[in-house]
Design a protein around this motif. Sequence first.
Motif, PDB file in Angstrom:
ATOM      1  N   GLY A  40       0.812  -1.211   0.000  1.00 46.44           N
ATOM      2  CA  GLY A  40       0.000   0.000   0.000  1.00 46.44           C
ATOM      3  C   GLY A  40       0.844   1.258   0.000  1.00 46.44           C
ATOM      4  N   ARG A  43       2.238   2.467  -3.501  1.00 48.52           N
ATOM      5  CA  ARG A  43       1.429   3.168  -4.495  1.00 48.52           C
ATOM      6  C   ARG A  43       1.765   4.656  -4.581  1.00 48.52           C
ATOM      7  N   VAL A 260      -5.045   0.271  -1.728  1.00 48.27           N
ATOM      8  CA  VAL A 260      -4.664  -0.997  -2.351  1.00 48.27           C
ATOM      9  C   VAL A 260      -5.339  -2.127  -1.582  1.00 48.27           C
ATOM     10  N   MET A 293       0.599  -0.781 -10.553  1.00 46.90           N
ATOM     11  CA  MET A 293       0.179   0.451  -9.896  1.00 46.90           C
ATOM     12  C   MET A 293      -0.342   1.491 -10.899  1.00 46.90           C
ATOM     13  N   LEU A 302      -7.217  -0.245  -6.028  1.00 53.63           N
ATOM     14  CA  LEU A 302      -6.369  -1.125  -6.831  1.00 53.63           C
ATOM     15  C   LEU A 302      -6.310  -2.493  -6.142  1.00 53.63           C
ATOM     16  N   PHE A 304      -4.393  -6.026  -5.604  1.00 56.81           N
ATOM     17  CA  PHE A 304      -3.121  -6.730  -5.724  1.00 56.81           C
ATOM     18  C   PHE A 304      -3.372  -8.217  -5.464  1.00 56.81           C
TER      19      PHE A 304
END
Length: 468
Positions: A40, A43, A260, A293, A302, A304
Amino acid sequence: MTLHIYDSMNRKPEPFVPLTPGKVNMYVCGPTVYGYIHIGNARPVIFFDVARRYLESIGYEVNYIVNFTDVDDKMIRKADEEGITVPEVAEKFIAAYIQDRDALGARPSTVSPRVTDNIPEIIALIEGLVNKGTAYESGGDVYFRTNRFEEYGKLSHKNLDELQYGIRIEVDERKESPQDFVLWKKAKPGEIYWESPWGDGRPGWHIECSAMALRYAGETLDIHGGGHDLQFPHHECEIAQSESFTGKPLSRYWMHNGFVNINNEKMSKSLGNGVNVRDILKGTSSHAIRYLMLATHYRSPLNFSEETVRQAENSIARLSTSRDNVKHRLSTAVAETVQGDAELLERLDALSAEFRARMDDDFGTPDAITAWFQLVAEANAYLQKEVAGTIALRALLARMEEMDEVLGLLTPAIEQGLLDDEVDALIAERTEARATRQFARADEIRDLLAERGIILEDTPQGIRWRRK
């Protein structure tokens, strides 16, 4: 098209006009250095690096400031756990952050101020607020009077009157109001401290960034950035104390990146699903992390996961292979132009313009990447020609390098290892060694290249290479 930035304060895109023409003062909140950065944290490291790169690519001189919070409660606890001092904790994890930042391909900031190097400036700022009546001392602590700043809440758009005191805000009898926040904290026995007009203590979190921004960029920033979670309370409190002190806006534009998620779940300590950057990079290229990213717009959440990382690796392979194919064809091409080159050059100009237009639209990296893949399609089609022109090949390569200069998807410094010219020189030396029957030296060079991730391939046009 003019660069437009989505301003978190106004909640809409605004034309970018810096305070001083040609110059940008950009402050991005950096890490509290009590542990390794997680995915996180990566990013903002990657996105704001790209924003800075793009600003520089269109002609701005960028003063890029990323701070280190090297003293706070978490660091004191970490020092106690490890049996070392707070400064030793800071040195350990600042060094780790720099390693991870470099590995992610982010360029060093112009200035990297530490809180502990700015204590006099912090104390002076607090004294100024006390003298103005917007801050007060209570039991060795100093607090900011939020009711003296009528616009408190204007960034996060929170209705503070609806907050449930004692539930969502901790009630402290030393405060005049539960909404007041600390500027200076009285030191507890055994804690790290500095002398001040209010006794021994250390700064509160919010005042640190206000003081460093004032010192290294002046009264008004052009861009203040950070994660979405910093809007409230951190950035809101920064605004209140800075603008109460200077009487001027703290920043002309506010930018915040989205969260994230890990496997479609919010990353949190309670779930135990956080992943450190350095652990990820043991099995995943930094190129893929950057791609992941940037393939999602910075303001959007986002995800992951193993699948998204795999997709990113495949996409990077396509970009890298296309670039390497163009470079190899250029090394063997003899004709300057062939039929159709003029039309290709026009299409390349259009793709460059499209790339800039997407970046001008609030740093729209996903659409900018799409423009790059359209460039890859043009390159792949052109390379099917029996004869290729050097002018067109150089133009293709130049467009790829221009895009990569902004996005940094192919050339993070740490992973690169050997520069392209160095690889070419070693291959030429190896070819000469084989021709003169110096096979031991040829094998030595081959092994060196393999160790650095360089794969050699024999083709009808000679030896070509690519990165693993």
